[in-house]
Scaffold this motif. Sequence first.
Motif, mmCIF file in Angstrom:
data_model
loop_
_atom_site.group_PDB
_atom_site.id
_atom_site.type_symbol
_atom_site.label_atom_id
_atom_site.label_comp_id
_atom_site.label_asym_id
_atom_site.label_seq_id
_atom_site.Cartn_x
_atom_site.Cartn_y
_atom_site.Cartn_z
ATOM 1 N N ARG A 83 2.927 7.855 -14.908
ATOM 2 C CA ARG A 83 2.888 9.154 -15.602
ATOM 3 C C ARG A 83 4.272 9.579 -16.065
ATOM 4 N N ARG A 84 5.285 9.115 -15.362
ATOM 5 C CA ARG A 84 6.666 9.464 -15.698
ATOM 6 C C ARG A 84 7.357 8.382 -16.520
ATOM 7 N N ASN A 85 6.554 7.480 -17.060
ATOM 8 C CA ASN A 85 7.053 6.415 -17.941
ATOM 9 C C ASN A 85 8.020 5.480 -17.233
ATOM 10 N N PHE A 86 7.802 5.261 -15.921
ATOM 11 C CA PHE A 86 8.594 4.298 -15.162
ATOM 12 C C PHE A 86 7.828 2.977 -15.097
ATOM 13 N N ASN A 87 8.586 1.885 -14.974
ATOM 14 C CA ASN A 87 7.978 0.561 -14.894
ATOM 15 C C ASN A 87 8.212 -0.041 -13.515
ATOM 16 N N VAL A 88 7.143 -0.415 -12.851
ATOM 17 C CA VAL A 88 7.241 -1.090 -11.553
ATOM 18 C C VAL A 88 7.417 -2.589 -11.814
ATOM 19 N N HIS A 89 8.494 -3.174 -11.267
ATOM 20 C CA HIS A 89 8.760 -4.595 -11.482
ATOM 21 C C HIS A 89 8.469 -5.445 -10.244
ATOM 22 N N ASP A 90 8.403 -4.802 -9.095
ATOM 23 C CA ASP A 90 8.176 -5.556 -7.872
ATOM 24 C C ASP A 90 7.619 -4.586 -6.838
ATOM 25 N N ALA A 91 6.748 -5.098 -5.998
ATOM 26 C CA ALA A 91 6.205 -4.249 -4.943
ATOM 27 C C ALA A 91 5.981 -5.078 -3.694
ATOM 28 N N GLN A 92 6.402 -4.543 -2.547
ATOM 29 C CA GLN A 92 6.115 -5.138 -1.242
ATOM 30 C C GLN A 92 5.211 -4.151 -0.502
ATOM 31 N N ILE A 93 3.992 -4.563 -0.260
ATOM 32 C CA ILE A 93 2.995 -3.667 0.332
ATOM 33 C C ILE A 93 2.754 -4.123 1.772
ATOM 34 N N MET A 94 3.144 -3.310 2.730
ATOM 35 C CA MET A 94 3.021 -3.704 4.140
ATOM 36 C C MET A 94 2.367 -2.597 4.953
ATOM 37 N N THR A 95 1.703 -3.029 6.025
ATOM 38 C CA THR A 95 1.072 -2.079 6.938
ATOM 39 C C THR A 95 1.562 -2.356 8.348
ATOM 40 N N SER A 96 1.902 -1.275 9.067
ATOM 41 C CA SER A 96 2.355 -1.442 10.454
ATOM 42 C C SER A 96 1.149 -1.754 11.353
ATOM 43 N N LYS A 97 1.437 -2.098 12.578
ATOM 44 C CA LYS A 97 0.366 -2.441 13.519
ATOM 45 C C LYS A 97 -0.532 -1.245 13.812
ATOM 46 N N ASP A 98 0.024 -0.031 13.622
ATOM 47 C CA ASP A 98 -0.770 1.175 13.949
ATOM 48 C C ASP A 98 -1.234 1.918 12.690
ATOM 49 N N GLY A 99 -1.310 1.212 11.534
ATOM 50 C CA GLY A 99 -1.957 1.802 10.361
ATOM 51 C C GLY A 99 -1.082 2.647 9.470
ATOM 52 N N TYR A 100 0.226 2.435 9.486
ATOM 53 C CA TYR A 100 1.124 3.114 8.547
ATOM 54 C C TYR A 100 1.556 2.118 7.466
ATOM 55 N N VAL A 101 1.709 2.624 6.242
ATOM 56 C CA VAL A 101 2.189 1.738 5.171
ATOM 57 C C VAL A 101 3.711 1.818 5.101
ATOM 58 N N LEU A 102 4.316 0.693 4.788
ATOM 59 C CA LEU A 102 5.758 0.603 4.545
ATOM 60 C C LEU A 102 5.912 -0.097 3.198
ATOM 61 N N ASP A 103 5.671 0.658 2.139
ATOM 62 C CA ASP A 103 5.603 0.080 0.791
ATOM 63 C C ASP A 103 6.926 0.283 0.052
ATOM 64 N N THR A 104 7.373 -0.779 -0.596
ATOM 65 C CA THR A 104 8.606 -0.726 -1.371
ATOM 66 C C THR A 104 8.303 -1.084 -2.816
ATOM 67 N N PHE A 105 8.699 -0.209 -3.733
ATOM 68 C CA PHE A 105 8.504 -0.431 -5.165
ATOM 69 C C PHE A 105 9.870 -0.526 -5.840
ATOM 70 N N MET A 106 10.069 -1.555 -6.642
ATOM 71 C CA MET A 106 11.291 -1.657 -7.423
ATOM 72 C C MET A 106 10.994 -1.129 -8.820
ATOM 73 N N VAL A 107 11.652 -0.034 -9.200
ATOM 74 C CA VAL A 107 11.273 0.711 -10.401
ATOM 75 C C VAL A 107 12.447 0.805 -11.371
ATOM 76 N N LEU A 108 12.153 0.638 -12.658
ATOM 77 C CA LEU A 108 13.136 0.828 -13.718
ATOM 78 C C LEU A 108 12.576 1.819 -14.725
ATOM 79 N N ASP A 109 13.466 2.499 -15.447
ATOM 80 C CA ASP A 109 12.980 3.409 -16.485
ATOM 81 C C ASP A 109 12.631 2.602 -17.732
#
Length: 874
Positions: free
Chosen positions: A714-740
């Motif tokens: 929506r903000r016209n950003f481009n996601v170039h990479d994403a690491q989608i992870m979940t902890s053992k107790d159900g929390y996400v630890l997601d990393t997005f590499m974003v460029l304008d």
Amino acid sequence: MTFQTPTTLSDEQLTVEELKAQLDTFSDHQKHEFLNHHPIADLILGRSDYIDLLLNRLWQHSGLNNQTNLALVAVGGYGRGELHPLSDIDILFVSRNKLTPALETTVSEFITLLWDLRLEVGHAVRTVAECVEIGQSDLTVATNLQEARLLCGSEDTFSQLKNVVDSDTFWTSEDFYRAKINEQKTRHSKYHDTTYNLEPDIKSTPGGLRDIHTLSWVARRHFGATSLFEMSRFGFLTDAEYRELVECQNFLWRVRFALHIELRRYDNRLTFGHQAQVAESLGFVGEGNIAVEMMMKEFYRTLRRVAELNKMLLKLFDQAIINKGQIVAAEVLDSDFQRRGHLIEARKPALFQARPETILDMFIHIANDSSIEGVSPATLRQLRTARRRLNKFLHEIPAARDKFMDLVRHPNALHRAFRLMHKLGVLAAYLPQWSQIVGQMQFDLFHVYTVDEHSIRLLNHIHTFSLEENYSKHPICCEVYPRMQKKELLILAAIFHDIGKGRGGDHSEIGAVEAFEFCIEHGLSKPEAKLVSWLVQSHLLMSVTAQRRDIYDPDVIIEFAKKVRDEEYLEYLVCLTVADICATNPELWNSWKRTLLAELFHSTQRVLRRGLENPVDVRDRIRHNQQLASALLRKQGFAAREIEVLWQRFKADYFLRHTHKQIAWHCEHILNSEDQSKPLVLMSKKATRGGTEVFVYSKDQPALFATVVAELDRRNFNVHDAQIMTSKDGYVLDTFMVLDHHSKKIDTTRHSAVIKHLIRVLESGKPTKIKARRAPRNLKHFNVKTKVDFLPTKSKKRTLMELVALDAPGLLAKVGATFAQCDVSLHAAKITTIGERAEDLFILTSASGGRLSEEEEEALKQKLHDTISEQISA
């Protein structure tokens, strides 16, 4: 299809409706004649003649023929007798004195009638004195007046104007020449001084019709030559050059005419939206984009020929007009060449025909001597003649092969000789394969240059690796390239890497075979030839692996290292890869790609140094990252115990796929968070791997990836990479590499707003509605077939899916939403945009946590096809 000649129209027929109908009939007749291959010159002149007759008839009907001091004059292209279907009809009303109010009214009514007829009329009403005054201060007006042609009215008034315009008191030929040269330089600079633009302007691009006009204008001003034919009679054009210019002009006219019959409004840009139809109108046929590529290949080759003739002839004019035939003293370089001023010239009039290999000697001199800026016009003419009379390619001459290799090994040839060799057609005369890629374009948004222009730019980028000022931009290449013992192997690979394009089949395979044969023919050893051949065959390997594979997976690195085999091959490959990316599209290279390639290079280098039989222990890397991250956190005041408690919740993959600095940054904020139930969103202030890292820590929820991606989109950003992870107790630890949208990191002034909105949508628990955005204009003309492939992998726990689709706005958000609908979990994403194509890699698991079954793969594939089809058709 017949039309009535304007002179035969009765007064009763001179109504707006009747005249518009007559004009439409004439235009339909011309279109019919064009599509039936009527000579283009007859159509261009025929349209001008028709408008002449129409204006004469309306002049009589309006009573303006009774005015003894008023003349109606055609100027500009119309003055030359050149009119295309949508060309402006430029006319000038010239009088000896100011018009009376009554006559002004009549003239105004005359012009209004032309506008009512939907004619694109450019007009001016001036006295002879006003024409001269304005023309002396305005180059465009002066040029138009030079081409003035009497249509009707007072011959005396027109003669009075022409007498002044043709005199030296109006513009001297020296001043006019200099002004036109500067005008051409300014015009060329708008097109980056290259004939190769994806959507070229037929008229104004370098090598276009304006370059032919410039020759005519200069020749007319100095020699009084009113046409290309008259220029040849004055001796400044040989008969062969005259025929070539006419041939080029006719082809460009045909392209422009074909474009104009498709358009409603005047334009000379050959845009993607019209290239296919123009190609069809010109008779080019072929499946897919073949017809367009064939047409554009001939178009670009025509531009090159015009540009070459323009450059040579303007140098001849320079000698005649500026130097007035004065000869500058020559400095002898050897028995065959001399330097005259800043130009090199052959000392014998038929040197290149007698000994063709001396053509290469000339470029060795150019590489040796930085004061040589070009080739003299007489030698250019000799080169053009010799090139056309060659009965074999230069590489077939043994002496030429030695000289070519001397050039390839010359430290100055990359930036002084090769581009000029290409411009003057010498590379095409040397190598038959090179002659086939000249003007070869690809109908897409990724390759912004033709294959030959791209290859020449690649050679120039390799040269920049030897310059210290480029170290910050290309640190690995600037370190590796200067110490290469055999730089010529990289240069030969660069010449051949795309030489197989346009011939069907895999261009890398074709080029690899031909590169090996070329190397052996030119005296290289078999190991050297094998290296060059391997580089050509593998020139896409590193960029594909870095941008479209999971380079944090040790298996991916080992597999890549097995293909590279040794560190010398790796160093050659990284230099070729970086230069290739930079030369493909000026906007492609950014710090994100630099970081990806650097990580792949160093990871592979470590594997090769350890030996493929001694793979890196993943547990060692995890422990190493944990030790360094723990040290940083303890410096922040955190106790070892609270760090350990937090890390017990995380899976091993988290520590493998993040650097110790990332781990410390994430954990510092998680440990400081007052309410663990609320989402935590972080954005890196400094560029991380060339972009902005967005880290999301939150309780897992359905469609979380799709929600985050949609909000960023929506903000016209481009996601170039994403690491989608979940902890053992159900929390996400997601990393997005974003460029304008400029491929830069996100401005820090926007961080707080982005974080606020992301937290709000995560707290709401409702998926963000994907913002509907109109696709860019250029995308509408490309048909990228959606393709979903599931790649083979050793892992039994995860599925690798590759998606190819049109890179329409919101694509990634739609894909993420589809994963959620199909109950598929995403673990990592590599997002690659290649022009109009998205080529993305996703690492997935099923709802139960393992690989997707064949049924699940098929269901996901079908759903993605349906979703993307709906988006494209919307």
